[in-house]
Design an enzyme around this catalytic site. Structure first.
Site, short mmCIF file in Angstrom:
data_model
loop_
_atom_site.label_atom_id
_atom_site.label_comp_id
_atom_site.label_asym_id
_atom_site.label_seq_id
_atom_site.Cartn_x
_atom_site.Cartn_y
_atom_site.Cartn_z
N ASN A 285 -0.68 8.33 1.08
CA ASN A 285 -0.12 9.80 0.48
C ASN A 285 -1.43 10.89 1.16
O ASN A 285 -2.21 10.84 2.28
CB ASN A 285 -0.63 10.09 -0.82
N ALA A 286 -0.08 11.94 1.50
CA ALA A 286 -1.90 13.21 2.29
C ALA A 286 -2.85 13.50 1.98
O ALA A 286 -3.70 14.03 2.60
CB ALA A 286 -0.01 14.10 2.76
N CYS B 62 -10.11 -4.60 -0.25
CA CYS B 62 -11.68 -4.18 0.00
C CYS B 62 -12.59 -4.24 -1.15
O CYS B 62 -11.61 -4.48 -2.54
CB CYS B 62 -10.98 -2.20 -0.12
N CYS C 271 -4.16 0.80 -2.58
CA CYS C 271 -3.66 -0.51 -2.52
C CYS C 271 -3.05 -1.26 -2.61
O CYS C 271 -2.59 -1.73 -3.55
CB CYS C 271 -5.34 -1.51 -1.86
N GLU D 44 -2.94 -4.44 -2.97
CA GLU D 44 -3.16 -5.30 -4.22
C GLU D 44 -3.57 -4.60 -5.31
O GLU D 44 -3.36 -5.23 -7.26
CB GLU D 44 -4.78 -5.91 -3.54
N ASN E 86 1.00 -1.07 0.17
CA ASN E 86 0.25 -0.33 -0.13
C ASN E 86 0.97 1.34 -0.30
O ASN E 86 1.88 1.46 0.70
CB ASN E 86 -0.59 -0.09 1.56
N CYS F 47 -10.71 -2.96 -4.95
CA CYS F 47 -9.73 -3.92 -5.43
C CYS F 47 -10.26 -5.24 -5.40
O CYS F 47 -9.50 -5.88 -6.53
CB CYS F 47 -8.58 -3.97 -4.29
ZN LIG Z 1 -7.90 -2.21 -1.88
#
Ligand SMILES: [Zn+2]
Length: 160
Positions: free
Chosen positions: A64-65, A112, A72, A74, A61, A115
């Site tokens: 980022n700000a 998730c 992710c 995956e 993964n 993904c």
């Molecule tokens: Zn994901």
């Protein structure tokens, strides 16, 4: 009125019960978690894909700000695999994660929804099942294809 019941089949393995090839792949996913960039969630995910040519590709993964700009493990893995080896089907995708305490999760890590959708596209693209291995300290889930992870899914055939 009718009922529609969709069942999915999951095999649960102890790490020692995996084949040598699957242990190698799962080890790659577990090691990848240490290369995660997760300064915000402190949730480190690693994925490893075994391609048809037996190459193993890993990803993590990348946060980022600007949160939605991250991605992710995956998807970094599959997009890299499909970018570098566009003619190689993904045979198996292994996923592992560590929590903010640095411990591997007890329960198998569930990908998730976004993904799962990308995993489905990869499977459809190569027209062959992509096995999924989800690492948990208590057991490793094996799903024989992505459809098992995303029943009633949307794909190109849905638009016909
Ligand atoms: Zn994901």
């Amino acid at each position: 009125m009718k009922d529609l019941n969709i069942q999915i089949a999951i095999k649960i393995y102890d790490y020692e019960e995996l084949s040598a090839a699957d242990r190698e792949l799962m080890d790659a996913a577990r090691q990848a978690t240490f290369r995660s960039y997760a300064p915000y969630s402190h949730f480190s995910v690693g994925a490893a894909a075994r391609l048809a040519n037996n190459t193993i590709v890993t990803g993590t993964n990348q946060e980022n700000a600007a949160y939605p700009s991250g991605l992710c493990a995956e998807r970094t893995t599959l997009f890299y695999a499909n970018s570098q080896y566009p003619d190689q089907a993904v045979e198996t995708l292994a996923i592992a994660a560590r929590n903010e305490r640095g411990e591997f999760l007890e329960e198998p890590i569930p990908p998730c929804g976004a993904c799962r959708q990308v995993m489905l596209e990869t499977e459809k693209r190569f027209k062959r099942p992509m096995r999924i291995l989800l690492f948990g300290e208590k057991g490793i889930y094996e799903l024989k294809n992505v459809s098992a992870l995303l029943p009633l899914s949307f794909d190109a055939s849905s638009m016909l």
